[in-house]
Design a protein around this motif. Structure first.
Motif, PDB file in Angstrom:
ATOM      1  N   SER A 154      61.526   0.814  88.826  1.00 18.04           N
ATOM      2  CA  SER A 154      60.524   0.010  89.524  1.00 18.04           C
ATOM      3  C   SER A 154      60.542  -1.429  89.032  1.00 18.04           C
ATOM      4  O   SER A 154      60.044  -2.321  89.716  1.00 18.04           O
ATOM      5  CB  SER A 154      59.133   0.611  89.306  1.00 18.04           C
ATOM      6  OG  SER A 154      58.878   0.744  87.909  1.00 18.04           O
ATOM      7  N   GLY A 155      61.087  -1.657  87.835  1.00 24.23           N
ATOM      8  CA  GLY A 155      61.245  -3.031  87.386  1.00 24.23           C
ATOM      9  C   GLY A 155      62.162  -3.802  88.313  1.00 24.23           C
ATOM     10  O   GLY A 155      61.989  -5.006  88.533  1.00 24.23           O
ATOM     11  N   PHE A 156      63.164  -3.108  88.872  1.00 26.22           N
ATOM     12  CA  PHE A 156      64.064  -3.723  89.850  1.00 26.22           C
ATOM     13  C   PHE A 156      63.314  -3.973  91.159  1.00 26.22           C
ATOM     14  O   PHE A 156      63.323  -5.080  91.695  1.00 26.22           O
ATOM     15  CB  PHE A 156      65.265  -2.814  90.089  1.00 26.22           C
ATOM     16  CG  PHE A 156      66.240  -3.342  91.091  1.00 26.22           C
ATOM     17  CD1 PHE A 156      67.221  -4.244  90.716  1.00 26.22           C
ATOM     18  CD2 PHE A 156      66.177  -2.939  92.417  1.00 26.22           C
ATOM     19  CE1 PHE A 156      68.114  -4.741  91.653  1.00 26.22           C
ATOM     20  CE2 PHE A 156      67.066  -3.427  93.358  1.00 26.22           C
ATOM     21  CZ  PHE A 156      68.043  -4.334  92.970  1.00 26.22           C
ATOM     22  N   THR A 157      62.634  -2.942  91.653  1.00 24.92           N
ATOM     23  CA  THR A 157      61.940  -3.090  92.934  1.00 24.92           C
ATOM     24  C   THR A 157      60.781  -4.073  92.823  1.00 24.92           C
ATOM     25  O   THR A 157      60.553  -4.884  93.719  1.00 24.92           O
ATOM     26  CB  THR A 157      61.426  -1.721  93.426  1.00 24.92           C
ATOM     27  OG1 THR A 157      60.587  -1.135  92.403  1.00 24.92           O
ATOM     28  CG2 THR A 157      62.571  -0.782  93.707  1.00 24.92           C
ATOM     29  N   GLY A 158      60.032  -4.013  91.695  1.00 29.12           N
ATOM     30  CA  GLY A 158      58.884  -4.886  91.555  1.00 29.12           C
ATOM     31  C   GLY A 158      59.247  -6.352  91.556  1.00 29.12           C
ATOM     32  O   GLY A 158      58.564  -7.179  92.171  1.00 29.12           O
ATOM     33  N   ARG A 177      60.578  -8.779  76.513  1.00 33.56           N
ATOM     34  CA  ARG A 177      60.901  -8.265  77.847  1.00 33.56           C
ATOM     35  C   ARG A 177      60.427  -9.192  78.955  1.00 33.56           C
ATOM     36  O   ARG A 177      61.128  -9.409  79.938  1.00 33.56           O
ATOM     37  CB  ARG A 177      60.286  -6.870  78.049  1.00 33.56           C
ATOM     38  CG  ARG A 177      60.600  -6.299  79.425  1.00 33.56           C
ATOM     39  CD  ARG A 177      59.940  -4.956  79.681  1.00 33.56           C
ATOM     40  NE  ARG A 177      60.494  -3.895  78.856  1.00 33.56           N
ATOM     41  CZ  ARG A 177      60.231  -2.591  79.055  1.00 33.56           C
ATOM     42  NH1 ARG A 177      59.453  -2.237  80.044  1.00 33.56           N
ATOM     43  NH2 ARG A 177      60.752  -1.678  78.270  1.00 33.56           N
ATOM     44  N   VAL A 178      59.222  -9.723  78.839  1.00 38.98           N
ATOM     45  CA  VAL A 178      58.640 -10.466  79.963  1.00 38.98           C
ATOM     46  C   VAL A 178      58.619 -11.975  79.759  1.00 38.98           C
ATOM     47  O   VAL A 178      58.173 -12.697  80.651  1.00 38.98           O
ATOM     48  CB  VAL A 178      57.197  -9.969  80.269  1.00 38.98           C
ATOM     49  CG1 VAL A 178      57.213  -8.500  80.614  1.00 38.98           C
ATOM     50  CG2 VAL A 178      56.262 -10.235  79.096  1.00 38.98           C
ATOM     51  N   ASN A 179      59.111 -12.479  78.594  1.00 42.51           N
ATOM     52  CA  ASN A 179      59.111 -13.935  78.432  1.00 42.51           C
ATOM     53  C   ASN A 179      60.077 -14.621  79.395  1.00 42.51           C
ATOM     54  O   ASN A 179      60.026 -15.835  79.585  1.00 42.51           O
ATOM     55  CB  ASN A 179      59.413 -14.361  76.985  1.00 42.51           C
ATOM     56  CG  ASN A 179      60.733 -13.849  76.456  1.00 42.51           C
ATOM     57  OD1 ASN A 179      61.595 -13.392  77.213  1.00 42.51           O
ATOM     58  ND2 ASN A 179      60.894 -13.916  75.148  1.00 42.51           N
ATOM     59  N   ILE A 180      60.919 -13.819  80.044  1.00 37.52           N
ATOM     60  CA  ILE A 180      61.815 -14.378  81.050  1.00 37.52           C
ATOM     61  C   ILE A 180      61.016 -14.961  82.222  1.00 37.52           C
ATOM     62  O   ILE A 180      61.444 -15.885  82.904  1.00 37.52           O
ATOM     63  CB  ILE A 180      62.823 -13.303  81.555  1.00 37.52           C
ATOM     64  CG1 ILE A 180      63.978 -13.958  82.321  1.00 37.52           C
ATOM     65  CG2 ILE A 180      62.127 -12.249  82.396  1.00 37.52           C
ATOM     66  CD1 ILE A 180      64.901 -14.741  81.447  1.00 37.52           C
ATOM     67  N   GLY A 181      59.787 -14.395  82.442  1.00 37.18           N
ATOM     68  CA  GLY A 181      58.924 -14.923  83.494  1.00 37.18           C
ATOM     69  C   GLY A 181      58.476 -16.344  83.210  1.00 37.18           C
ATOM     70  O   GLY A 181      58.294 -17.150  84.132  1.00 37.18           O
ATOM     71  N   PHE A 191      53.053  -2.947  88.544  1.00 32.93           N
ATOM     72  CA  PHE A 191      52.880  -3.596  87.247  1.00 32.93           C
ATOM     73  C   PHE A 191      53.957  -4.639  86.972  1.00 32.93           C
ATOM     74  O   PHE A 191      53.659  -5.774  86.588  1.00 32.93           O
ATOM     75  CB  PHE A 191      52.881  -2.568  86.117  1.00 32.93           C
ATOM     76  CG  PHE A 191      52.984  -3.212  84.760  1.00 32.93           C
ATOM     77  CD1 PHE A 191      51.929  -3.931  84.257  1.00 32.93           C
ATOM     78  CD2 PHE A 191      54.153  -3.129  84.026  1.00 32.93           C
ATOM     79  CE1 PHE A 191      52.017  -4.569  83.019  1.00 32.93           C
ATOM     80  CE2 PHE A 191      54.254  -3.751  82.792  1.00 32.93           C
ATOM     81  CZ  PHE A 191      53.180  -4.470  82.288  1.00 32.93           C
ATOM     82  N   TYR A 192      55.230  -4.264  87.146  1.00 30.42           N
ATOM     83  CA  TYR A 192      56.299  -5.206  86.832  1.00 30.42           C
ATOM     84  C   TYR A 192      56.327  -6.384  87.794  1.00 30.42           C
ATOM     85  O   TYR A 192      56.662  -7.508  87.415  1.00 30.42           O
ATOM     86  CB  TYR A 192      57.649  -4.497  86.808  1.00 30.42           C
ATOM     87  CG  TYR A 192      57.873  -3.743  85.528  1.00 30.42           C
ATOM     88  CD1 TYR A 192      57.891  -4.409  84.311  1.00 30.42           C
ATOM     89  CD2 TYR A 192      58.041  -2.366  85.523  1.00 30.42           C
ATOM     90  CE1 TYR A 192      58.084  -3.723  83.123  1.00 30.42           C
ATOM     91  CE2 TYR A 192      58.236  -1.670  84.338  1.00 30.42           C
ATOM     92  CZ  TYR A 192      58.251  -2.349  83.146  1.00 30.42           C
ATOM     93  OH  TYR A 192      58.435  -1.670  81.979  1.00 30.42           O
ATOM     94  N   GLY A 193      55.971  -6.118  89.055  1.00 30.30           N
ATOM     95  CA  GLY A 193      55.862  -7.239  89.988  1.00 30.30           C
ATOM     96  C   GLY A 193      54.828  -8.235  89.509  1.00 30.30           C
ATOM     97  O   GLY A 193      55.037  -9.448  89.521  1.00 30.30           O
ATOM     98  N   LEU A 194      53.691  -7.704  89.025  1.00 31.43           N
ATOM     99  CA  LEU A 194      52.634  -8.570  88.505  1.00 31.43           C
ATOM    100  C   LEU A 194      53.089  -9.315  87.248  1.00 31.43           C
ATOM    101  O   LEU A 194      52.902 -10.532  87.117  1.00 31.43           O
ATOM    102  CB  LEU A 194      51.396  -7.727  88.192  1.00 31.43           C
ATOM    103  CG  LEU A 194      50.163  -8.467  87.676  1.00 31.43           C
ATOM    104  CD1 LEU A 194      49.583  -9.357  88.773  1.00 31.43           C
ATOM    105  CD2 LEU A 194      49.114  -7.474  87.187  1.00 31.43           C
TER     106      LEU A 194
END
Length: 449
Positions: free
Chosen positions: A400-404, A46-50, A277-280
């Protein structure tokens, strides 16, 4: 109550409690390691895109806005299919459905590495193909997290869930810790191998654990108490009796889910703290890079620090909550700590040491809140209402994943500083803490009275 008037537990009572504890320990050891490894694989994908963003934007000529939209569009697919997925799991069984989810999301996650050739094949712009794949990834993964929360409600009464939830959710900071180091190493060491970029190899290799764990789920998990061949008849009877007692008085129909104000309060709490959280999670690698660190492996090592600290904080908070029976303050205080930590990390962004220190404080607060929060839906819902309600809470909350992810991108575009969006994320966490303090005592069990 006068303790002198309370009868002391008899030897028989102690034996019953001991047998019950042994049975629940047996259940935990059987199912929790599998679920933890599954969630580690899920969060890695999910977050390896970062991390992919660090090099992918130049290779594909994407702007930060394109990345932010692609990262966040995942949650629209997730939102649309969350409740249907949980209802299908309730109908067809957890073992098959969780395995299906893992295999499908792994394949789509790997496909992101081939965004350009796929775009050419379908005659699309590369950015459009990126959006499509991220949306499909959300559809494929929809139902995994709430499905596991529902699955745990099939086994454990509410008062036993905080410790189990913390054990399961520990996969999140562990995967973010190990994932940061692994992602950074893969991007550096695999760069140019067989003519592909390091970020492409990272996406391909990190999809493999999900394929493996899908097979493990089919082999090792049982759908429910009745189908667990490793439990004796007396153990099954005891577990089911405890659940029946725990479910008394809870909402059990779909109508109760959508008209229950307590469910909507939980939605608002999740929506606000998940934004932080997702923003972080999505932007921490970029925040550290903006402090002057350019090597992908070094960025991965630095992102591991906040999540390592968070594992310890989350475990201690959940254990203390489980021991004392108190939940409101064990959820609200971490939300406030997370908000303050984000504010200070942005304020001291130019100082790498202080920034990482306060990012550690923020991550500890955010992640310490999560296992406590996820015991709350089970205090209100049971049966098919739990399936739909947990799915709905997670579906709407995960918008919130969208907003974050978008908040940080918009703030950087408007101000030229990626850290300004962090202040907005912090406010969301502070609002979440305030909402937690409004939770009725009746949702928190006898210990709250």
């Amino acid at each position: 109550m006068d303790t002198l008037s309370s009868p002391l537990p008899t030897q028989s009572d102690t034996a019953i409690i001991s047998a019950e504890d042994r049975t629940y320990r047996k259940v935990i050891l059987r199912i929790l390691p599998v679920l933890l490894l599954c969630y580690m694989a899920a969060y890695l994908d999910r977050v390896n895109i970062g991390f992919a963003k660090l090099d992918m934007l130049n290779d594909l000529q994407f702007s930060n806005t394109v990345y932010a939209l692609g990262a966040s569009i995942f949650f629209w697919g997730y939102f649309l299919f969350e409740v249907p997925s949980n209802l299908l799991m309730h109908r067809f069984g957890a073992r098959f459905w969780i395995a299906r989810i893992m295999w499908s999301w792994a394949l789509v996650s790997v496909a992101v590495a081939f965004t350009v050739p796929l775009a050419k094949f379908f005659h699309l712009e590369s950015s459009t193909m990126f959006y499509v794949l991220r949306f499909l990834l959300g559809i494929c993964e929809a139902g995994f997290f709430p499905g596991v929360i529902l699955y745990l409600n099939y086994w454990f009464p509410t008062h036993r869930q905080s410790r189990v939830m913390s054990g399961f959710l520990m996969a999140m900071p562990i995967s973010l810790t190990l994932g940061g180091v692994l992602s950074g190493w893969l991007m550096n060491s695999m760069q140019g191998v067989h003519g592909m970029a390091g970020w492409q190899w990272m996406l391909i290799i990190e999809g493999i654990p999900s394929l493996i764990m899908g097979a493990v789920v089919l082999c090792c998990l049982a759908d429910n108490i009745d189908s667990a061949k490793w439990l004796s008849a007396s153990e099954k009877t005891m577990l089911k009796a405890n659940l029946q007692t725990d479910n008394t008085g809870k909402a059990s129909s779909l109508r109760d889910v959508f008209l229950n104000p307590r469910v909507w309060l939980l939605v608002l709490i999740l929506l606000t703290f998940n934004t932080g959280f997702y923003g972080l999670a999505f932007w921490m690698p970029s925040i550290i890079k903006s402090a002057g660190i350019s090597n992908s492996l070094h960025i991965g090592l630095l992102t591991a620090i906040p999540y390592t600290v968070a594992v310890i904080a989350m475990t201690l908070n959940a254990r203390h909550s489980n021991r004392t029976g108190e939940r409101r303050m064990h959820a609200a205080i971490p939300a406030f700590i997370g908000g303050v930590g984000l504010i200070l990390s942005a304020y001291f962004a130019a100082n790498l040491t202080l920034s990482v220190l306060f990012l550690s404080v923020a991550a500890s607060g955010i992640l310490s809140l999560m296992p406590i929060f996820w015991t709350l839906p089970g205090t209100v819902l049971s049966g098919v209402a739990a399936a739909a309600g947990i799915g709905m809470i997670n579906a709407i909350g995960n918008l919130s994943g969208f907003t974050g992810s978008m908040i940080t991108a918009v703030a950087e575009n408007l101000t030229g500083n990626i850290n300004n969006g962090t202040y907005v994320l912090a406010v969301c966490l502070l609002v979440s803490g305030g909402l937690i303090l409004t939770i009725p005592k009746s949702m928190l069990g006898k210990s709250a009275e």
